[in-house]
Motif scaffolding. Sequence first.
Motif: not given
Length: 181
Positions: A40-68
């Motif tokens: 639900t919450f995103l964090a902004n640092i410079g030109n990037y927005m960071y967040g988490t995903m509850h499921n999915g990703g390479m291992n299926g356990g969720g991810t930390i992702w960034a949007y440029d």
Amino acid sequence: CTNNGAGGFNAGAMFEFDYVSGTFTKKVRFNAAIGVSPGTFLANIGNYMYGTMHNGGMNGGGTIWAYDYVADTTGVLYDFSSSSPNVYYPKAGVTLAWNGKLYGTTYQGGTGYGCLFEFNPVGNVFNPLVTFNNPVTGGSSYSNPFLLNNKLYYMNPQGGTSNYGTFNAYDLSTSTNAVLY
């Protein structure tokens, strides 16, 4: 803002809202590789927005992702896993602290009840800070930590002395966790 279940893969999407014109623009359509069910919450640092995903990703356990913002690209920075360090399913988002690091919680892993974690976007370094012990610290968190006076406050809905959950504070200066209630 993010949305669960939108985006064409039923994985969620990130939107930009122009409050002057009142229009939404889809910026990212999430998928299984980036992750499913955004926090639900995103964090902004410079030109990037960071967040988490509850499921999915390479291992299926969720991810930390960034949007440029500048490049208009999205990438996975960390894949949660049920193997080492054995913490996964971040149900909430991340909190940005004064030190430039991101903090969040996971729903499972560690001793089975999740953890409070630190993520440094410089070098993509993940560090579990507190492994939840259900009878003491509580567990199975879907709480987004909030920062006040150099402490991260968060809630765990299970465990504690009465088994109704706990309210905790992690001191960033001393690296200690205290169960407040």
